[in-house]
Design an enzyme around this catalytic site. Sequence first.
Site, short mmCIF file in Angstrom:
data_model
loop_
_atom_site.label_atom_id
_atom_site.label_comp_id
_atom_site.label_asym_id
_atom_site.label_seq_id
_atom_site.Cartn_x
_atom_site.Cartn_y
_atom_site.Cartn_z
N ALA A 77 84.28 26.81 27.90
CA ALA A 77 85.07 28.03 27.68
C ALA A 77 84.88 28.94 28.90
CB ALA A 77 84.58 28.73 26.43
N GLY B 258 82.88 23.57 25.81
CA GLY B 258 84.24 23.35 25.32
C GLY B 258 84.91 22.17 25.99
N GLU C 232 83.70 19.26 24.09
CA GLU C 232 84.37 19.27 22.77
C GLU C 232 85.81 18.78 22.90
OE1 GLU C 232 82.26 22.73 20.21
OE2 GLU C 232 83.15 23.41 22.11
N GLU D 85 75.57 25.50 25.87
CA GLU D 85 75.78 26.77 25.18
C GLU D 85 74.46 27.49 24.86
OE1 GLU D 85 79.49 24.35 23.97
OE2 GLU D 85 77.42 24.00 24.57
N MET E 29 52.25 27.07 50.02
CA MET E 29 53.63 27.61 50.14
C MET E 29 54.44 26.80 51.15
SD MET E 29 54.17 29.87 47.94
CE MET E 29 55.74 30.56 48.45
N ASP F 43 51.55 22.34 61.56
CA ASP F 43 50.27 23.02 61.32
C ASP F 43 49.34 22.70 62.48
OD1 ASP F 43 48.90 24.25 58.49
OD2 ASP F 43 47.56 23.74 60.16
N VAL G 84 52.44 31.11 57.28
CA VAL G 84 51.02 31.08 57.66
C VAL G 84 50.27 32.19 56.93
CG1 VAL G 84 51.63 30.15 59.93
CG2 VAL G 84 51.34 32.63 59.66
N GLU H 225 48.53 35.35 55.36
CA GLU H 225 49.19 36.64 55.14
C GLU H 225 48.44 37.74 55.89
OE1 GLU H 225 52.23 38.98 52.82
OE2 GLU H 225 52.02 37.05 53.84
N LYS I 46 50.77 36.88 62.07
CA LYS I 46 52.22 36.62 62.03
C LYS I 46 52.90 37.15 63.29
CE LYS I 46 52.53 36.43 56.96
NZ LYS I 46 53.02 35.09 56.59
N SER J 283 54.99 38.08 51.72
CA SER J 283 55.31 38.64 50.40
C SER J 283 55.12 40.15 50.36
CB SER J 283 54.44 37.98 49.35
OG SER J 283 53.09 38.18 49.68
N ASN K 130 57.50 42.28 44.00
CA ASN K 130 56.08 42.67 44.04
C ASN K 130 55.90 44.18 43.94
OD1 ASN K 130 55.27 40.07 44.10
ND2 ASN K 130 54.83 39.99 46.29
#
Length: 704
Positions: free
Chosen positions: A63, A102, A105, A125, A298, A317, A374, A376, A381, A403, A474
């Site tokens: 639908a 739908g 159906e 649904e 991560m 790495d 890498v 935090e 960074k 983050s 956060n």
Amino acid sequence: MNEPVAVTRDGEVAVLTFDNPPVNALAQPVRAALLAAIEAQDGDPMVRAIVLIGAGRNFVAGADVREFDRPPAEPYLPAVLARLEACDKPVVAALSGATLGGGAETALASHYRCAAGDLQFGFPEVSLGLLPGAGGTVRLPRLAGWQAALELMTAGRPLGIDAAIEFGIVDRRVDGDLAAGAIAWARELARAGAPPRRVLDLPVPASRPAQFEEFLRALPASSLRLPAPPRIVEALASAAILPADAALARARALFLECLATTESRALRHLFFAERRAVPDAGLARTVGQAAVLGAGTMGSGIAISLATGGIPVILVDAKQEALDAGLARVKSAIDAAERKGRLDADSAVAARGRVQGSLTLAATSVADLVIEAVFENLAVKREVFGRLGQLCRPGAVLATNTSTLDVDAIADASGRPADVVGMHFFSPANVMRLVEIVRGRASSLAAIATAHAVSKRIGKIGIPVGNAFGFVGNRMLYAYGREKELMLLEGARPETLDKALVEFGMAMGPNAVGDLAGLDIGFQVRREWQQKPDDPLFYRASDLLAELGRFGQKTGRGFYRYDGPGGERMPDPEVTDLIRAEAARLGVAPRSHSPNEIVSRSILALINEGARVLEEGIAESPADIDVIWCNGYGFPRHRGGPMFYADTFGLPAVLESIRALGREHGERYWTPAALLVTLAGEGATFAGWQAARPAQDPDRGGDA
Ligand code: T1G
């Protein structure tokens, strides 16, 4: 303007093609056109069989969900499908791609079903807080049996072609040209004088009355709390005992009950919010090769998402050991996905083939997109982005997975801030669907658009956010967590707090989440956080445990202990004693907390901070906040997200509750956000505020 249902003829076979892009949803014009076409072709003596097929990849995805928030319009789907099933000529449904709700159906109301290999047949649904309202609960069991119907409709996951044939739903597979195969079969049926084969005429399979009760009791508590799952079981149970017409009517009544629930409105809100338009999609750059820096949890999770999402990736790495561990994590995740059937064999082989490892940063020189994951730390960074700025080719997009750190400070170090954006993945990155896409002061529209396009391509939901501490998720988490931390000092046990919030619907309690993420991570972030509230009580409980080396699961002890036989989470009375002693030292009097207080302090803090994030333009819309919290922080989907939830409560009531907390706990943390005060004063909602705003063009940083 294309016909919603195109009618063509191939000799004595009439072909009805659903043509309502993008997914052939059964909007009112489609239903009306289908009904008219059926009546016309069924009445035409020259027509001896009818084929239904979808234009494009999909048959029919159900639908039109947008119509559920509008006044209902005839013809209603049950009536259209009853007329379809009543046809005197064989109706062949030619299924492909999404054949859902739908659409499924409609297939069941047809007399014969064939399908292409990419079939996805199912009843999603329940994920919209609904149940199949056009006969699925009555027709499906007659083909596939009660157990299959119960599982398919309460889980909402689609079946592929093999399972659909196995369950007797699909009669035959068509490889190659589906339309030609279906028309040939229809002609064959007509010439063989095959009768219309109406599913409703099939015998009702035997069932055990207790079968439905048992299935209901076996449903997870979280499902039983929702309106739709029990009603799905009830609709199926009634189909086992009632005559078809009565069972159809009962299902429709239960469907309409679900449709009116706040839970369904919440889930429909999220459905569209998660499909928000991608800004400046046309500016996105091509990404044929990616690189991920940092092979930790991560980094390897992001590499898995890229590889299984179709993008070749170099995992980089500096340490051989770390690189080997990261590549091993990637391999075992792909193996597990294949084992669990989430990836077929060919896709798994292809994904493994897309991953390489490297010990040198120079490897990034061939990448169109580099995602840095890498340690935090801002200095680390900035040093990395300084080198990436030199190494990466012109036009490559440089993304940081930070983050909490300042994306502009990282971008400036690259010497090419226009190419830098934040792509904040959530742990585990190969599982969590959310990516906060952070626009820096100088981020180009093309770099932002590329981050969005890659997120969509790898099956993630990319939400644009501004560059401020903690971005959206956060930042709000700190307000939500602040209250639980204060309640810990006021004597609440970690398990009591978590229990109240899990019963509210949170996927996990905040203390258990802290232990999972590692209390040392938050401790580290707070130490580097310049604007941290100057409050000795602020996150004192978590800091205390971190200072004692109780980092959570990784050390076997945190707010809970995990050193039991199966390593399962267990309350630790020692923690309560430690916190109580610290509270006494800080002069915080112990007291009890009702589950209601625990929930309202936590969720109202969330809502109030959300309003601030909106008024500061860090989030572009309340819907974006809802998507972030439901996909990144386990906020209950059936409540629609914190901002939708606030609207269901009514902003005047939310404001009054916050003011009451301000009177009790002081206004330091409980000053209502200005936006909330304004909207509550106008009796408005966050959704209404969003709708009234012109399609915004937030300060989106640099040039195209
Ligand atoms: N109604 C309206 N719009 C829909 C839609 C629907 N059912 N499905 C998709 N769209 C829009 C979506 O908003 C987006 O729009 C575009 O199509 C592409 O979607 C009576 C009560 C089919 C698997 O729950 O699961 O039938 O952003 O980005 O990744 O008993 O869409 O481009 O403007 O998701 O390729 C049951 C929902 C309805 C299926 C395709 N059906 N759709 O995925 O594209 S209730 C569903 C999906 C019902 C009956 C009951 C997916 C898809 P825009 P997309 P995709």
